[in-house]
Design an enzyme around this catalytic site. Structure first.
Site, PDB file in Angstrom:
ATOM      1  N   GLY A  46      46.495   2.425 -54.117  1.00 54.28           N
ATOM      2  CA  GLY A  46      46.273   3.701 -53.105  1.00 54.28           C
ATOM      3  C   GLY A  46      46.292   3.865 -51.200  1.00 54.28           C
ATOM      4  N   HIS A 278      31.725   5.263 -37.628  1.00 53.31           N
ATOM      5  CA  HIS A 278      32.138   4.138 -36.209  1.00 53.31           C
ATOM      6  C   HIS A 278      31.180   4.654 -34.947  1.00 53.31           C
ATOM      7  CE1 HIS A 278      35.086   4.457 -39.846  1.00 53.31           C
ATOM      8  NE2 HIS A 278      35.835   5.642 -38.912  1.00 53.31           N
ATOM      9  N   LYS A 371      40.021  16.519 -34.115  1.00 54.19           N
ATOM     10  CA  LYS A 371      41.829  16.383 -35.084  1.00 54.19           C
ATOM     11  C   LYS A 371      41.927  16.700 -34.157  1.00 54.19           C
ATOM     12  CE  LYS A 371      40.705  14.148 -39.547  1.00 54.19           C
ATOM     13  NZ  LYS A 371      41.796  13.421 -39.105  1.00 54.19           N
TER      14      LYS A 371
END
Length: 802
Positions: A46, A278, A371
């Protein structure tokens, strides 16, 4: 004839001891060489494995193979053997060595690593049994003693259960060897799913066997937070608190968008993807009380959990969310959605967090990620208050040392203009102490960071940069649990974030173009516990079926409901209108009588109202206001279920009401809850009679339940619906069952009653109650009819448009 005894000289004794020590050391080393570790990488072909994990395993091999351990590496996936071996071989060919390693030595190490690595298909229970037999055969053939096995789950969470079951039944190592199972996020979608996954994994593995990876904890600047605080305790002890810290910013910005990953992003979004894990982990490392031993995993976990316990609950007003403009089109293309589809998934979020403890009370912690932003950078920035006032002009300030310059401490996680991990400390704070693995750094001339030139900081960077996954793999190998997420830690985090995620589920995010073109569109401000965009823009209406809403649809609507005045609007406008009406009523009452008696209901509906009153009504006469409760659950007042606790969290701690004007219901007496013999209801009734003229409140705020109940007066229960009692004990159909409530006769004595009804869940009862007459035994809310006062209904459009 007897032989004479041998005369041992002192030097010979020393020589013998040295020989024995060398021999013993040799034996121990030989024994160490017998220890073998098998590492099984599931999902070996992966993306994560190709980008980071194989390189991390190679680094682990370079670090540990010469220290008395032997290894075997098993790449595993569902792919057929031949194709899987080809994919894995291609990845292994691209492995790199440390920069200081000679090319010939690198080639030799890579060749040895390749010989120790093999691919195998793991698909069925028989495949796992075969893997176990192969490992045991290898150990027996080479005469090795098994140290342990590492299974790295680089697979989607839906595959965890089957893999875990097969490992537990067929692939556990023998007695005396350890098992370590490494899990990659996401660990659930919300608190419920995380609990389910944790329970399922817990049926196969012990807590000490599980290593949940948050790769941010392997980043060098993040891993340095606790050691830095520990090494600089003396300097930080007096600074690391609400008296000196102005705010804390924990930021992760990305320039890339979600193209190619929209199937994942549609399910998770930026809050679940980044903030819940995070950035929350970084927050706990900054905010936790420092343990005496920062290397103790148990002590670190205990102090982290204390932070979670002190976090103030998040509301919808705690966050702003955005979405880059091309995202919905990408989702339609990649997931084959119809042209009419518009996603509500946020790709940008900023959240205001408060920690209600003595150290951090009042200090804003800002967590932000997104983003398609203007730069890629991550950092935790602690900005200190600056109360200095310099008389001379700036040109006369001492370079970098003036107390009038900004004072800040930054853990620079990576990327950005610096391009590397770093710790930056303003020179007018203190000169920090760091371990020898960090060195003072120099950046390019003219570089400015966070409003100051780099020369204004003591700046340090790692002597050798290491990838986060390499760091964490080393910790896993050595059994260090302090860099991983425990089940308790995980569930505490989801418990904190889930209410916000639910409240934002149907909120349309602000659209932004992406990159530098965002301009000031995403800039935000915070005030009084709320966070909001700095730049206003027209509301974005997501296209849907039916005619487009007209401007008049968004105005406050005034009408009648059950023959009483009705105020209806969208929720935010409605709350603002109700808060204004309550303040006006309070001002009139104080002007006329010198005091204002307000009885408030609990539950979730009034929370936004409490926050509005606390943050936007500075003219409210709190000093002359008496606050009463309409009803209370029979739990201790400190219990999160308590209505008084909700009132305290969202209103009382933010306004100045004299403590003797606050009247909680006495549900907890004689260390008992709502015991009839303690006469708590009678005590509250006597207090009302003594302080409230004619027992007539100036304003009572009620809600309406989906079953037609109000206060804690429930259908099919006659208690409190009539008679002389002012306060009664009742029974709720939902837990906690026992309640204390104002009676209907007392409510109807009020000068004004406001009923607040919000949310789509109330549509059915709103329509039903609009048609019924006076039937309080069936619908208690229908019995609210003030004798000589006014009844006003406040409904948002979600509840009213039935």
């Amino acid at each position: 004839m007897l032989a004479e005894p041998f005369n041992w000289q002192p030097g010979m004794w020393k020589m013998l001891i040295v020989v024995m020590c060398v021999a013993l050391l040799g034996c121990l080393q030989a024994q160490e060489l017998q220890e073998h570790v098998s590492i099984i990488l599931l999902g070996a072909t992966g993306d994560l494995a190709k980008k980071y994990l194989w390189q991390g395993l190679f680094q682990l091999y370079l670090d540990e193979a010469g220290r008395g351990h032997s290894f075997s590496f098993h790449g595993a996936a569902l792919t057929a053997p031949k194709q899987g071996q080809e994919l894995m071989a291609k990845t292994l060919e691209s492995l790199s060595c440390p920069k200081d390693m000679a090319p010939s030595h690198c080639a030799e190490e890579k060749d040895q690593f390749l010989q120790l690595s093999r691919y195998r298909q793991l698909k069925t229970a028989e495949d796992y049994q075969a893997l176990n037999k192969d490992i045991e055969a290898q150990l027996q053939h080479a005469g090795l003693r098994e140290a342990g096995r590492i299974f790295y789950f680089s697979v989607p969470p839906f595959a965890y259960a089957d893999i875990a079951r097969n490992i537990n039944s067929s692939c556990r190592p023998g007695p005396g060897a350890w098992l370590r199972v490494v899990l990659e996020k996401p660990f659930g979608h919300d608190h419920f799913s995380a609990q389910q996954l944790a329970t399922e994994l817990g049926s196969f593995f012990q807590e000490e066997e599980m290593y949940r990876v948050d790769h941010y904890l392997g980043k060098q600047a993040v891993a340095q937070i606790l050691p830095f605080r520990d090494q600089n305790r003396k300097a930080l002890d007096s600074l690391w608190n609400r008296h000196h810290v102005e705010r804390v910013e924990i930021i992760m910005k990305e320039t890339v968008d979600a193209e190619g990953r929209t199937s994942f992003y549609e399910e998770y979004g930026v809050i679940r993807d980044v903030l819940q894990n995070h950035l929350t982990e970084v927050l706990t490392l900054v905010a936790m009380e420092l343990p005496l031993n920062v290397s103790s995993a148990e002590a670190v976990l205990r102090h982290k959990l204390q932070v979670f316990q002190a976090l103030r609950g998040l509301q919808r007003g705690s966050a702003v969310v955005g979405q880059y403009q091309s995202y919905s089109e990408q989702v339609r293309r990649e997931l084959q959605k119809p042209d009419s589809f518009h996603s509500l998934t946020p790709t940008f979020a900023a959240v205001l967090v408060h920690i209600d403890n003595l150290r951090w009370e009042g200090v804003p912690f800002i967590l932000m990620s997104g983003k398609a932003l203007d730069e890629r950078v991550g950092y935790a920035r602690i900005l200190f208050k600056n109360q200095a006032c310099c008389v001379q002009s700036e040109k006369h300030w001492a370079a970098a040392q003036s107390q009038c310059l900004p004072r800040q401490l930054i853990f620079h996680i990576g990327h950005g203009d610096l391009g590397s991990p770093a710790v930056l400390v303003s020179r007018n704070l203190f000169r920090p102490s760091l371990p020898s693995s960090w060195k003072e750094m120099e950046g390019p001339p003219g570089l400015r960071l966070f409003g100051s030139p780099l020369s204004d900081y003591y700046a340090y960077s790692p002597v050798q940069e290491r990838d986060a996954h390499s760091v964490l793999l080393s910790h896993i190998f050595h059994g260090r649990k302090d860099s991983f997420i425990t089940t308790e830690n995980l569930l505490a985090s989801w418990g904190f974030w889930t209410p916000l995620l639910e409240s934002l589920a149907h909120k349309a995010p602000r659209l932004y173009p992406g990159g530098a073109e965002n301009g000031r569109l995403l800039d935000f401000e915070f005030s009084s516990g709320r966070l909001f965009f700095s730049q206003q823009q027209p509301e974005q209406l997501v296209p849907g079926p039916g005619p487009a809403p007209m401007p008049s649809d968004f105005q406050v609507l005034r009408a009648k409901y059950r023959e009483s005045p009705l105020v209806s609007a969208w929720s935010e406008e409605l709350i603002s209108k109700l808060a204004n009406d309550i303040e006006a009523t309070a001002v009139r009452a104080v002007r006329r009588f010198g005091q204002f008696h307000l009885a408030l209901s609990g539950g979730s509906s009034p929370v936004a109202l409490f926050q509005q009153l606390a943050t936007a009504h500075y003219g409210f006469p709190w000093a002359h206001t008496h606050l009463w409760l309409v009803d209370e659950r029979c739990v201790p007042l400190s219990d999160p279920e308590s209505n008084f606790q909700g009132l305290q969290a969202h209103l009382l701690q933010h306004v100045r009401v004299p403590y003797y004007n606050i009247h909680p219901m006495p549900v907890h007496l004689q260390q008992r809850l709502c015991a009839e013999e303690d006469q708590g209801a009678q005590i509250y009734a006597r207090e009302i009679s003594a302080l409230v003229a004619n027992s007539s409140f100036d304003l009572v705020l009620l809600g309406m339940g989906a079953d037609g109940h109000t206060a804690s007066l429930f259908p099919q229960s006659p208690t409190g619906l009539d008679g002389e009692q002012l306060v009664v004990l009742t029974t709720s159909p939902s837990q906690p069952h026992r309640r204390m409530s104002l009676s209907l006769p007392l409510i109807n004595r009020a000068k004004k009653v406001a009923v607040l009804v919000m949310g789509r869940m109330k549509r059915e009862i709103t329509a039903l109650v609009s048609r019924v007459g006076y039937e309080p035994k069936k619908w208690p809310i229908s019995g609210v009819l003030p004798h000589s006062g006014q009844l006003v209904w406040y409904m948002d459009y979600d509840a009213f448009l039935a």
